[in-house]
Each structure stands twice: as structure tokens, then as C-alpha cells.
Motif scaffolding. Sequence first.
Motif, PDB file in Angstrom:
ATOM      1  N   UNK A  32       0.902  -1.333  -0.004  1.00 42.96           N
ATOM      2  CA  UNK A  32      -0.143   0.080   0.078  1.00 42.96           C
ATOM      3  C   UNK A  32       1.037   1.173   0.214  1.00 42.96           C
ATOM      4  N   UNK A  33       0.267   2.385  -0.231  1.00 40.64           N
ATOM      5  CA  UNK A  33       1.049   3.617  -0.330  1.00 40.64           C
ATOM      6  C   UNK A  33       1.352   4.185   1.090  1.00 40.64           C
ATOM      7  N   UNK A  34       0.580   3.850   2.015  1.00 43.28           N
ATOM      8  CA  UNK A  34       0.922   4.045   3.461  1.00 43.28           C
ATOM      9  C   UNK A  34       2.144   3.316   3.824  1.00 43.28           C
ATOM     10  N   UNK A  35       2.270   2.002   3.475  1.00 41.57           N
ATOM     11  CA  UNK A  35       3.512   1.342   3.761  1.00 41.57           C
ATOM     12  C   UNK A  35       4.611   1.597   3.084  1.00 41.57           C
ATOM     13  N   UNK A  36       4.492   2.122   1.662  1.00 42.29           N
ATOM     14  CA  UNK A  36       5.664   2.530   1.136  1.00 42.29           C
ATOM     15  C   UNK A  36       6.307   3.974   1.932  1.00 42.29           C
ATOM     16  N   UNK A  37       5.246   5.007   2.223  1.00 40.31           N
ATOM     17  CA  UNK A  37       5.684   6.110   2.875  1.00 40.31           C
ATOM     18  C   UNK A  37       6.194   5.655   3.964  1.00 40.31           C
ATOM     19  N   UNK A  64       9.500   2.960  17.583  1.00 44.02           N
ATOM     20  CA  UNK A  64      10.140   1.722  16.879  1.00 44.02           C
ATOM     21  C   UNK A  64       9.095   0.565  16.494  1.00 44.02           C
ATOM     22  N   UNK A  65       8.363   0.464  17.603  1.00 45.61           N
ATOM     23  CA  UNK A  65       7.162  -0.694  17.237  1.00 45.61           C
ATOM     24  C   UNK A  65       6.270  -0.143  16.356  1.00 45.61           C
ATOM     25  N   UNK A  66       5.833   1.035  16.356  1.00 49.24           N
ATOM     26  CA  UNK A  66       4.845   1.374  15.396  1.00 49.24           C
ATOM     27  C   UNK A  66       5.416   1.434  13.949  1.00 49.24           C
ATOM     28  N   UNK A  67       6.835   1.998  13.813  1.00 51.09           N
ATOM     29  CA  UNK A  67       7.482   1.676  12.522  1.00 51.09           C
ATOM     30  C   UNK A  67       7.620   0.335  11.950  1.00 51.09           C
ATOM     31  N   UNK A 113      11.995   8.521  10.530  1.00 45.91           N
ATOM     32  CA  UNK A 113      11.511   9.141  12.127  1.00 45.91           C
ATOM     33  C   UNK A 113       9.870   8.340  12.229  1.00 45.91           C
ATOM     34  N   UNK A 114       9.851   8.066  13.553  1.00 40.22           N
ATOM     35  CA  UNK A 114       8.461   7.731  14.023  1.00 40.22           C
ATOM     36  C   UNK A 114       8.238   8.483  15.233  1.00 40.22           C
ATOM     37  N   UNK A 115       6.934   8.576  15.583  1.00 39.90           N
ATOM     38  CA  UNK A 115       6.339   9.521  16.806  1.00 39.90           C
ATOM     39  C   UNK A 115       6.154   8.513  18.008  1.00 39.90           C
ATOM     40  N   UNK A 149       1.818  13.439   7.741  1.00 41.80           N
ATOM     41  CA  UNK A 149       0.377  12.508   7.872  1.00 41.80           C
ATOM     42  C   UNK A 149       0.950  11.014   8.099  1.00 41.80           C
ATOM     43  N   UNK A 150       2.080  10.501   7.321  1.00 44.58           N
ATOM     44  CA  UNK A 150       2.268   9.234   7.141  1.00 44.58           C
ATOM     45  C   UNK A 150       3.483   8.598   8.211  1.00 44.58           C
ATOM     46  N   UNK A 151       3.947   9.490   9.146  1.00 46.34           N
ATOM     47  CA  UNK A 151       4.756   9.287  10.215  1.00 46.34           C
ATOM     48  C   UNK A 151       3.936   8.158  11.115  1.00 46.34           C
ATOM     49  N   UNK A 152       4.639   7.071  11.534  1.00 47.17           N
ATOM     50  CA  UNK A 152       4.033   5.938  12.258  1.00 47.17           C
ATOM     51  C   UNK A 152       4.040   6.619  13.845  1.00 47.17           C
TER      52      UNK A 152
END
Length: 259
Positions: free
Chosen positions: A2-7, A252-255, A13-15, A69-72
Motif C-alpha cells: 500500500x501507499x501508506x506502507x511505502x511512505x 520503533x514498534x509502530x514503525x 522518523x516515528x513518533x 501524515x504518514x509518520x508512524x
Amino acid sequence: MSDDKKHAKRHSTAFGIDIGGSGIKGAPVSLHDGEFAADRIRIPTPNPSTPDAVARTVAEVVDSFDLDKHVPIGVTFPAVILHGVAQSAANVDKSWIGTNVEKAVQHTTGRPVLAVNDADAAGYAEALYGAAKGVDGVVLVVTLGTGIGSALIVDGHLVPNTELGHLEIDGHDAESRAADSARDRDELSWEAWAERLQRYFTVVENLFWPDLIVVGGGVSKHDDKFLPLLDLRTTIVPAKLRNAAGIIGAAALAADYRG
């Protein structure tokens, strides 16, 4: 893909957000080195700490940063988390029990979120970036505080919701005897507390045969007072990431989940 996974894969960086009984903290995290990419923001946990009130505060933390908007986004929560749903609630309103933490936060932030147990997040951070970095096999991270939190990581993979602070040892819930709060409550010397820790960690290492045990929690900054008193076959070391571990691990887990 998906586009989300590509981004997500392109992001460095993740939050991470750490939801606690007294404060809700958040920061963007560099996935390369596990460092905060900007200063952490902390907002007091609302009272009462109901799902709606906490979720709105989490959104306030997120909105304090200019995030793509795509930052995990990952959030820690003081509970057993099964498929996003809180099965318990420690130091937050009991109305959280049975609430889908991910959906509650997604509703207020407008962003997909991964929710994880707070001890699991901290332990995963120590395995990726802290005291257990580069260690293969079985790593057990134990936090000693008001209770005893645990995280089990096997070859870099988190085994969630272990709750090893609630092992029954000698007829007692383990954390009622060996948590740092028990040391304060019973006015124990470091030596007397170490005897209780010796019993606890001996049982744990005989159950899991870990390659490394990492001890976290606020008391870990006094590791020289009690860790040398323990006689274990497993190497046991203090955590390195301190209060930053929850935010880092959640990010890290979200990413990993998004990627």
C-alpha cells in the motif's frame, strides 16, 4: 504494497507517546539511533483519566509537532494490550478496561496508531538501542518501580504482555515483595532488598534461561547498590535509556508494524 506502507518505509522518523498516570509525553524519534528528533513535550494526565480525556490530551501532544501524515505513531499504555484493547488499567481510570486504545486515539488524532504495553515498549527500546543492543537470543527487561514490569525479546522479536511481576513466588505476588515500592514500604536496606531480588530473578532465570537481564525503573540509577549483591548465572545490567525508553520503544514498534 500500500501507499501508506511505502511512505512508512521511507521515513527515518516515528513518533512515540508515553501515557502514564501523571503525565503524557511525546516526541519524534530518529529510527537510526533511537534519539529524540525534537524536544519531548509533556502534558499532565487529565483527572479523571477517562478514555475521552486522555485521547484528547494525546491529540494535543501530537498537534504540538509538525508531523507528516504518514509518520508512524505508537503509544504506550499501562495495561495488558490485546489487539489494541486494554485488558487492565494501572494508574489510569478503570473505564479504560475493554476500551480499544488505538481506536480512541485515532478518533482524536485522525491518525492510525499502534498501542503497546508500557513495559513492552521500554524493553523493546533497550533491545534496539540500549543496554541489550546487539544481544542475540533471549533478553528479559525488568522494570522495578511501584510494581514489576517485564518485557521478553527473543532474537529481536517482542513477546508481548508477559506480566512477570505477577508470578507467584513463595505464596506471594512477586511485585508485592520485590518491587522498589516494597523496598520503601518495608524500609529495607539494599542488602535486604537484594535478598528478595535474588529469589525473584533466580525463579525467572530458571523459567526462561535468558542470555541477558536488563533492569530498568528509576531505581536502576542506583544499580551499584544492589546489582553486585546478586548471584545469578545470567549477566544482569542496568537499563540505559531511562525515562526515554517508553517513547522510543513505542515509536520503533509502530514503525515496524507500519513497515
